[in-house]
Scaffold this active site. Structure first.
Site, PDB file in Angstrom:
ATOM      1  CB  SER A 113      48.302  67.793  59.678  1.00 20.50           C
ATOM      2  OG  SER A 113      48.178  69.172  59.448  1.00 20.50           O
TER       3      SER A 113
ATOM      4  CG  ASP B  52      53.833  70.275  54.428  1.00 22.43           C
ATOM      5  OD1 ASP B  52      53.098  71.273  54.326  1.00 22.43           O
ATOM      6  OD2 ASP B  52      53.570  69.317  55.169  1.00 22.43           O
TER       7      ASP B  52
ATOM      8  CG  HIS C 233      50.131  69.316  54.743  1.00 21.08           C
ATOM      9  ND1 HIS C 233      51.009  69.368  55.805  1.00 21.08           N
ATOM     10  CD2 HIS C 233      48.891  69.191  55.294  1.00 21.08           C
ATOM     11  CE1 HIS C 233      50.342  69.282  56.943  1.00 21.08           C
ATOM     12  NE2 HIS C 233      49.057  69.152  56.667  1.00 21.08           N
TER      13      HIS C 233
END
Length: 417
Positions: A226, A326, A358
């Protein structure tokens, strides 16, 4: 993925501390080096070992955690000044709390491992700035040098913390891979240039000191998740640019065998509006990124387009991994970055996980137990040239389930990510 069936009961497991030897760095802790010069890990009261070389006690760790909690609490109030009190922010916070409660049984088991396993060396100091620490997850087999993964955790550039990588660190260490989870200054304690600087300094420390922890200095890999994937990519491209110009650097891109980018955003200029809609407001995001004019500089995709052929040629293999469902950072972010790197002449591999969100690939799936596709994909790259390691992988124990299936499914629905 050969996950355990939904009806399977989660296992408590153990932290590994009872059966694992306490790890001592090769050459002793006095051999560790920081970028600013030779330094002993035991020379600092902030390190993961006490002054006499022993591991710190749980009580000492709790004291350190309390000090960090005080710091983070102060930063949280500063952050609230930026956020204000908006509906989206409050709803995201409530969703995060519910999400954490549902997965708490798994977090407790991972936390037990983190604090009590002798294979975890916590809070090794790598630099002079606040939060310049990393955690080491060390394989039990010390008979030969092992590959090393330098992992930069995510957290929306605001709530990143090195312990977020505990589950990944455990899974990879169980397969003979040493993992260094890097902490760095978050906003508002630092902005993006501070985060990239911290990550680069940590990579330098790992390259210099991997051998002292039993790591193979010729098998160092860089990974980020991320926001951490974005920060790590910025550090890697910045390093390549410096080297291509002949500038002095403290580590070399050639020391990194591959980069793994998990669920990253690589063109922040195109993500401002998306993040705003998701609750990371434009004003705060631009503050993190040091203003709108800095967005191209901290967008690896844009940097790669403008980079010289010499800089691109220095880059290691780039492996981009992303779930197609995601919504925090769309998978198109990795797809576009992969296309740009390929057009520039980079070595790129794209792994898309159909229907994964995610947090599926990083949290929910590993908590299910069984063979996790992300972990297997990472290991397949790291062990590609090691036939013995691949044989051991085929015989490796199946990881235990840590959370009931109904909790995972409900948490997935509630997740704010």
């Amino acid at each position: 993925m050969a996950a355990m069936q939904p009806g399977n009961q989660p296992s408590g497991g153990d932290g590994g501390g009872a059966e694992a030897e306490a790890f001592v760095p090769r050459g002793g802790p006095q051999g560790l080096r920081r970028r600013t010069g030779l330094a002993s890990v035991n020379s600092s009261p902030r390190s993961a070992r006490a002054g006499d070389g022993r591991r710190t006690t749980f009580r000492e760790d709790v004291g350190h955690a309390a000090a960090e909690t005080y710091l983070v609490t102060g930063l949280a109030f500063t952050l609230l000044g930026y956020l204000g009190v908006g509906y989206r922010w409050i709803s995201q916070l409530m969703a995060l709390l519910l999400y954490a409660v549902l997965l708490m049984p798994g977090f407790i088991k991972v936390g037990y491992y983190y604090f009590f396993s002798s294979q975890v060396c916590r809070s090794v100091v790598y630099g002079d700035q606040p939060r310049n620490r990393l955690d080491l997850y060390i394989p039990k087999d010390h008979s030969k040098s092992c590959p090393v993964v330098a992992f930069v955790t995510g957290g929306a550039w605001i709530i990143g913390y090195k312990a977020w990588g505990a589950l990944l660190g455990r899974r990879l260490a169980e397969r003979g891979i040493l993992v260094a989870c890097i902490d760095y200054r978050n906003f508002p304690q630092g902005t993006i240039s501070d985060m990239v600087s911290d990550a680069s300094e940590a990579i330098s420390f790992i390259c210099d000191n991997a051998v002292f922890f039993g790591g193979d200095p010729n098998k160092i890999y860089l990974m980020g998740q991320s926001a951490g994937a974005h920060i790590a990519a910025c550090a890697l491209l910045e390093q390549a640019a410096k080297e291509s110009k002949g500038d002095h650097t403290s580590w070399n891109v050639a020391q990194i065998k591959a980069y793994f980018g998990l669920s990253g955003g690589y063109n922040v200029q195109n993500l401002v509006d998306h993040f705003h809609e998701r609750g990371l407001y434009r004003s705060i995001f631009l503050s993190i990124m040091e203003g709108e004019e800095s967005l191209p500089h901290f967008s690896p995709e844009i940097v790669a387009k403008k980079s010289s052929a010499d800089a691109i040629a220095l880059l290691p293999q780039i492996v981009l991994m992303h779930g197609t469902a995601d919504y925090s950072i769309p998978s198109s972010a990795s797809e576009t970055f992969a296309d740009v790197l390929k057009q520039a002449g980079g070595k790129v591999k794209l792994e898309l996980y159909e229907g994964k969100t995610h947090t599926d690939v990083f949290l929910q799936d590993p908590l299910r137990g069984g063979r996790d596709q992300l972990v297997e994909d990472v290991i397949s790259v790291i062990h590609a040239d090691d036939a013995d390691a691949r044989e051991k992988d085929a015989l490796a124990p199946i990881p235990e389930r840590l959370v009931y299936e109904w909790q995972i499914k409900l948490a997935r629905q509630i997740s704010p990510f």
